[in-house]
Design a protein around this motif. Structure first.
Motif, PDB file in Angstrom:
ATOM      1  N   VAL A  81       7.139   5.418  -9.324  1.00  0.00           N
ATOM      2  CA  VAL A  81       6.357   6.563  -8.880  1.00  0.00           C
ATOM      3  C   VAL A  81       6.514   6.665  -7.373  1.00  0.00           C
ATOM      4  O   VAL A  81       6.326   5.672  -6.679  1.00  0.00           O
ATOM      5  CB  VAL A  81       4.860   6.365  -9.230  1.00  0.00           C
ATOM      6  CG1 VAL A  81       4.066   7.592  -8.835  1.00  0.00           C
ATOM      7  CG2 VAL A  81       4.687   6.035 -10.696  1.00  0.00           C
ATOM      8  N   PRO A  82       6.847   7.847  -6.871  1.00  0.00           N
ATOM      9  CA  PRO A  82       6.963   7.977  -5.419  1.00  0.00           C
ATOM     10  C   PRO A  82       5.611   7.780  -4.739  1.00  0.00           C
ATOM     11  O   PRO A  82       4.585   8.261  -5.237  1.00  0.00           O
ATOM     12  CB  PRO A  82       7.486   9.410  -5.211  1.00  0.00           C
ATOM     13  CG  PRO A  82       7.326  10.104  -6.522  1.00  0.00           C
ATOM     14  CD  PRO A  82       7.198   9.077  -7.597  1.00  0.00           C
ATOM     15  N   ALA A  99      -1.901  -5.142  -3.703  1.00  0.00           N
ATOM     16  CA  ALA A  99      -1.533  -5.009  -5.117  1.00  0.00           C
ATOM     17  C   ALA A  99      -0.201  -5.699  -5.396  1.00  0.00           C
ATOM     18  O   ALA A  99      -0.029  -6.334  -6.437  1.00  0.00           O
ATOM     19  CB  ALA A  99      -1.473  -3.532  -5.504  1.00  0.00           C
ATOM     20  N   SER A 100       0.738  -5.595  -4.445  1.00  0.00           N
ATOM     21  CA  SER A 100       2.029  -6.291  -4.645  1.00  0.00           C
ATOM     22  C   SER A 100       1.815  -7.797  -4.629  1.00  0.00           C
ATOM     23  O   SER A 100       2.376  -8.524  -5.440  1.00  0.00           O
ATOM     24  CB  SER A 100       3.028  -5.949  -3.545  1.00  0.00           C
ATOM     25  OG  SER A 100       2.945  -4.610  -3.203  1.00  0.00           O
ATOM     26  N   ARG A 101       0.998  -8.247  -3.684  1.00  0.00           N
ATOM     27  CA  ARG A 101       0.764  -9.686  -3.569  1.00  0.00           C
ATOM     28  C   ARG A 101       0.139 -10.248  -4.823  1.00  0.00           C
ATOM     29  O   ARG A 101       0.399 -11.370  -5.230  1.00  0.00           O
ATOM     30  CB  ARG A 101      -0.177  -9.960  -2.385  1.00  0.00           C
ATOM     31  CG  ARG A 101       0.532 -10.500  -1.179  1.00  0.00           C
ATOM     32  CD  ARG A 101      -0.435 -11.241  -0.314  1.00  0.00           C
ATOM     33  NE  ARG A 101      -1.018 -12.375  -1.003  1.00  0.00           N
ATOM     34  CZ  ARG A 101      -1.755 -13.312  -0.410  1.00  0.00           C
ATOM     35  NH1 ARG A 101      -1.992 -13.205   0.872  1.00  0.00           N
ATOM     36  NH2 ARG A 101      -2.249 -14.318  -1.086  1.00  0.00           N
ATOM     37  N   GLU A 140       5.155  -3.383  -8.207  1.00  0.00           N
ATOM     38  CA  GLU A 140       6.360  -3.746  -7.468  1.00  0.00           C
ATOM     39  C   GLU A 140       6.730  -2.566  -6.597  1.00  0.00           C
ATOM     40  O   GLU A 140       6.707  -1.419  -7.059  1.00  0.00           O
ATOM     41  CB  GLU A 140       7.500  -4.060  -8.445  1.00  0.00           C
ATOM     42  CG  GLU A 140       7.388  -5.443  -9.049  1.00  0.00           C
ATOM     43  CD  GLU A 140       8.267  -5.584 -10.288  1.00  0.00           C
ATOM     44  OE1 GLU A 140       9.041  -4.653 -10.580  1.00  0.00           O
ATOM     45  OE2 GLU A 140       8.141  -6.628 -10.954  1.00  0.00           O
ATOM     46  N   GLN A 141       7.075  -2.851  -5.342  1.00  0.00           N
ATOM     47  CA  GLN A 141       7.365  -1.780  -4.408  1.00  0.00           C
ATOM     48  C   GLN A 141       8.838  -1.795  -4.045  1.00  0.00           C
ATOM     49  O   GLN A 141       9.422  -2.862  -3.863  1.00  0.00           O
ATOM     50  CB  GLN A 141       6.557  -2.013  -3.126  1.00  0.00           C
ATOM     51  CG  GLN A 141       5.382  -1.077  -2.977  1.00  0.00           C
ATOM     52  CD  GLN A 141       4.786  -1.207  -1.589  1.00  0.00           C
ATOM     53  OE1 GLN A 141       5.049  -0.410  -0.724  1.00  0.00           O
ATOM     54  NE2 GLN A 141       3.991  -2.246  -1.391  1.00  0.00           N
ATOM     55  N   GLY A 201       9.864   3.468  -0.710  1.00  0.00           N
ATOM     56  CA  GLY A 201       9.258   4.784  -0.942  1.00  0.00           C
ATOM     57  C   GLY A 201       8.740   5.017  -2.343  1.00  0.00           C
ATOM     58  O   GLY A 201       8.255   6.089  -2.663  1.00  0.00           O
ATOM     59  N   ALA A 202       8.840   3.998  -3.221  1.00  0.00           N
ATOM     60  CA  ALA A 202       8.320   4.185  -4.582  1.00  0.00           C
ATOM     61  C   ALA A 202       7.725   2.864  -5.063  1.00  0.00           C
ATOM     62  O   ALA A 202       7.939   1.815  -4.465  1.00  0.00           O
ATOM     63  CB  ALA A 202       9.431   4.627  -5.521  1.00  0.00           C
ATOM     64  N   ALA A 203       6.924   2.957  -6.136  1.00  0.00           N
ATOM     65  CA  ALA A 203       6.321   1.743  -6.690  1.00  0.00           C
ATOM     66  C   ALA A 203       6.210   1.881  -8.193  1.00  0.00           C
ATOM     67  O   ALA A 203       6.151   2.996  -8.735  1.00  0.00           O
ATOM     68  CB  ALA A 203       4.935   1.521  -6.079  1.00  0.00           C
ATOM     69  N   ARG A 204       6.220   0.747  -8.902  1.00  0.00           N
ATOM     70  CA  ARG A 204       5.990   0.796 -10.351  1.00  0.00           C
ATOM     71  C   ARG A 204       4.992  -0.297 -10.728  1.00  0.00           C
ATOM     72  O   ARG A 204       4.887  -1.324 -10.059  1.00  0.00           O
ATOM     73  CB  ARG A 204       7.285   0.638 -11.122  1.00  0.00           C
ATOM     74  CG  ARG A 204       8.124  -0.573 -10.741  1.00  0.00           C
ATOM     75  CD  ARG A 204       9.424  -0.569 -11.497  1.00  0.00           C
ATOM     76  NE  ARG A 204       9.217  -0.910 -12.902  1.00  0.00           N
ATOM     77  CZ  ARG A 204       9.179  -2.166 -13.349  1.00  0.00           C
ATOM     78  NH1 ARG A 204       9.359  -3.161 -12.500  1.00  0.00           N
ATOM     79  NH2 ARG A 204       8.983  -2.415 -14.621  1.00  0.00           N
TER      80      ARG A 204
END
Lengths: 434, 255
Positions: A328-329, A351-353, A358-359, A362-365
């Motif tokens: 997701v952008p 949230a990644s930590r 996962e980042q 420019g996008a994350a899922r």
């Protein structure tokens, strides 16, 4: 540092006084009669002066008897004002306190005109002069403390019931009026013996501060009372030592300007200041009632809410196939929530930590774990919306904000319950598609 | 025949000389659930407080099992209105429940293992044994109400007075209280309940007392809770009584 004899006497006297005032005062605070001690102290002044005029000399016991009588007379006038006229209690307290104190000051100047050389001791009753305490005074304080603490210990159960629910106590047959008078009498006695050391003006603080402080640290009366006693005794002892110059001895007198800066500071006000310092510490740092703990709880909740909002936004953006966890952008995520850029970055980093997302540039899922958390929140949100619309008959365009607030706190058993209840209705939201 | 649990003869109660209950005559039979019903300001709570000696009675006589209240206190349990106490007071749930046993304990004796066991049993009866060590501030309104009920149970009384126990409680508490009332009746206890929900009166109570500054009617629910009596209780409030009470108060001030 070693204590000389005079300081030891004063230290003993003030600590005992602080302890017993703390315990007895705690009952007054719990009984919502905190100001009664203040009135008692101020109203004691005319009696003190009258006793001096009639007895003619500094006769300690006689003076205290006069103070006690006029303090109790003050309480009697309050009771008469409240019952006999339409005066409200707070007004009556103020009237009696200032009137009696005024009369006391007038009488004091009368005493001074009849100069006998001893009246200097009488003026010290206004602000107190602990340094004048002698061995006999300590005996008296010890006797009164022993009597008061014994009474409170023996009548603990009765006083507890009286303070919590006086009506129930009366229905059960306890003589609430005599018990109340007894409690006030002990309060008056403690107040009066404290006057020479702390003074009319500041005595109330010794009664109120320890009880109010102890309330921050415990929810049990059985612990609150000894704690109030300790706080009271500790503040008084610390103040006496400071006033005796212990601070210089401890820090090294050359560090304080002009050496002896704190020695001979008046003990009474120092006791109040020490008590206030302990109270302030408690207000800030008490683990359950303290301001810092409360702020931390609020911040943790906001943080969790933010995190869940991030996850659920991503979840909604990756529908209809959230299980596939598409990327997701970030721009789209930020658009859904009114986040400041730094808030968003902080949330994403956290949230990644935690392994929820996962980042990548420019996008994350959502990770598997993140998708689970998000699904739980989204489910609570949608179930609540459906419930409000179908179960409570609220217009569909009104429910989104309510659901947004409650999705973070709805307990799992209510979610299950809602799911079961809405299962039969058409378009039940059910679980979000996996 | 033994004396009835509660007998009131010609009781008048006044606040600051202004009468709020006029000439009440009442006999409550043993082993019944009795609802006290009437509009706001009808004197329902006042009736309770007056017979328990919490507010002075201007005139009249009240007896419990044929004797004055002072001699029968052990047989009387009381559930005050929930709002009447400070729920931030530093005590635990089981502390409050144990207060019910204080009357039997008497002066100076501390509650011990026996009283703690009683408290536990009473908490079980109201369905919240796991909350015994909670500070009372942490309870919901319905739980607070049940704590008060448990305390009354700990009094182990024969006649209970409850002031609006159903007011502002959740459905679970309402059901728990009702179950408890029925258990008490099965054990032959008499329970008087100040109640404000007319819809449930028929379902909850065997007996009903209709009150509006004076006694409108009292007796078995079937015969007493009639439209006609309700009309008398709620409709056409007797303005003359209000005005007369006001006149008494004014006269007192002008004297």
């Amino acid at each position: 540092m070693t204590l000389d004899y005079l300081t030891t006497v004063v230290l003993l006297g003030t600590s005992l006084l602080g302890g017993v005032a703390g315990v007895v005062g705690a009952f007054a605070v719990l009984r919502r009669r905190a100001l009664v001690g203040d009135v008692l102290a101020h109203a004691a002044l005319p009696g003190l002066c009258l006793a001096f005029l009639f007895l003619g000399a500094m006769q300690f016991a006689g003076l205290l008897a006069g103070a006690l009588l006029s303090g109790l007379a003050g309480l009697g006038v309050i009771s008469l004002l409240c019952r006999g006229t339409r005066t409200k209690e707070d007004a009556a307290l103020g009237i009696v306190l200032s009137t009696f104190f005024g009369v006391g000051i007038v009488l004091l100047s009368v005493v001074q005109q009849r100069a006998t050389g001893a009246q200097a001791g009488l003026t010290s009753y206004i602000f107190g002069q602990a340094g004048l305490m002698v061995r006999h005074d300590v005996y008296l304080i010890a006797a009164v403390s022993a009597a008061a603490l014994t009474a409170v210990t023996l009548l603990y159960k009765e006083l507890k019931l009286l303070s919590f629910d006086p009506d129930f106590a009366r229905a059960q047959g306890w003589p609430t009026l005599p018990l109340d008078f007894g409690l006030m009498g002990v309060l008056a006695l403690v107040t009066v013996i404290g006057l020479p050391a702390v003074g009319v003006v500041l005595m109330a603080a010794m009664l109120i501060l320890p009880g109010a402080t102890a309330r921050f640290w415990t929810d049990r009366l059985g612990r609150l009372l000894p704690l109030a006693g300790l706080v009271g005794a500790g503040s008084a002892a610390a103040a006496t030592l400071i006033s005796a110059g212990a601070l210089e001895a401890w820090i090294g007198s050359d560090r304080l300007a002009a050496g002896g800066a704190t020695a001979n500071l008046p003990t009474g006000p120092l006791i109040v200041l020490c008590g206030t310092a302990v109270l302030l510490f408690s207000v800030l740092f008490s683990p359950r009632r303290g301001l810092i703990a409360a702020a931390a709880r609020a911040a943790r909740f906001r943080w969790r809410t933010g995190l869940e909002n991030l996850l659920s936004s991503m979840y909604e953006l990756s529908e209809p196939r959230p299980a596939a966890a598409p990327e997701v952008p970030l721009g789209a995520i930020f658009q859904r929530r009114a986040w400041q850029p730094w808030q968003a970055r902080l949330l994403l980093w956290w949230a990644s930590r935690r392994g929820l997302i996962e980042q990548r540039d420019g996008a994350a899922r959502l990770t598997e774990h993140g998708a689970e958390c998000a699904a739980r929140v989204v489910r609570a949100h949608r179930l609540w919306e459906a419930f409000l619309v179908r179960g409570v008959d609220i217009a569909p365009d009104h429910v989104h904000r309510d659901a947004d607030a409650i999705e973070h706190v709805l307990p799992p058993e209510i979610v299950e319950h809602l799911e079961a209840e809405l299962a039969g209705t058409p378009q039940a939201p059910g679980r979000p598609k996996e | 025949m033994t004396a009835p649990p509660l007998e009131i003869h010609d009781m008048t109660v006044a606040y600051h000389r202004k009468p709020v209950l006029w000439d009440i005559d009442l006999t409550v039979p043993e082993g019944k659930l009795v609802g006290i019903v009437g509009p706001n300001g009808a004197g329902k709570s006042t009736l309770l407080k007056a017979v328990l000696g919490l507010i002075p009675v201007a005139s009249g006589r009240v007896t419990f099992y044929g004797e004055p209240y002072a001699r029968q206190r052990r047989r009387v349990g009381y559930v005050p209105q929930r709002e009447s106490v400070d729920w931030d007071f530093p005590v635990t749930v089981s502390d409050v429940v144990m207060m019910g046993t204080y009357g039997q304990l008497g002066w100076l004796r501390r509650p011990g293992a026996k009283q703690r066991a009683t408290a536990r049993r009473c908490l079980e009866q109201v369905g919240m044994p796991e909350l015994a060590d909670r500070q009372i501030r942490q309870l919901s309104g319905g739980q607070q109400q049940r704590v008060f009920l448990a305390r009354a149970l700990a009094q182990d009384a024969r006649i209970y007075f409850m002031d609006e126990p159903f007011s502002g409680v959740d459905a679970a508490t309402e059901a728990a209280i009702l179950g408890l009332l029925q258990t008490l009746r099965e054990r032959g206890r008499t329970v008087l309940v100040v109640h404000h929900d007319l819809l449930t009166v028929r379902h909850y109570f065997d007996h009903v007392i209709l009150l509006n500054m004076r006694l409108i009617a009292a007796g078995p629910t079937e015969a007493t809770f009639t439209d006609e009596n309700l009309q008398k209780t709620y409709g056409g409030r007797l303005t003359v009584l209000d005005e007369a009470a006001e006149a008494v108060r004014r006269g007192e001030f002008e004297r």
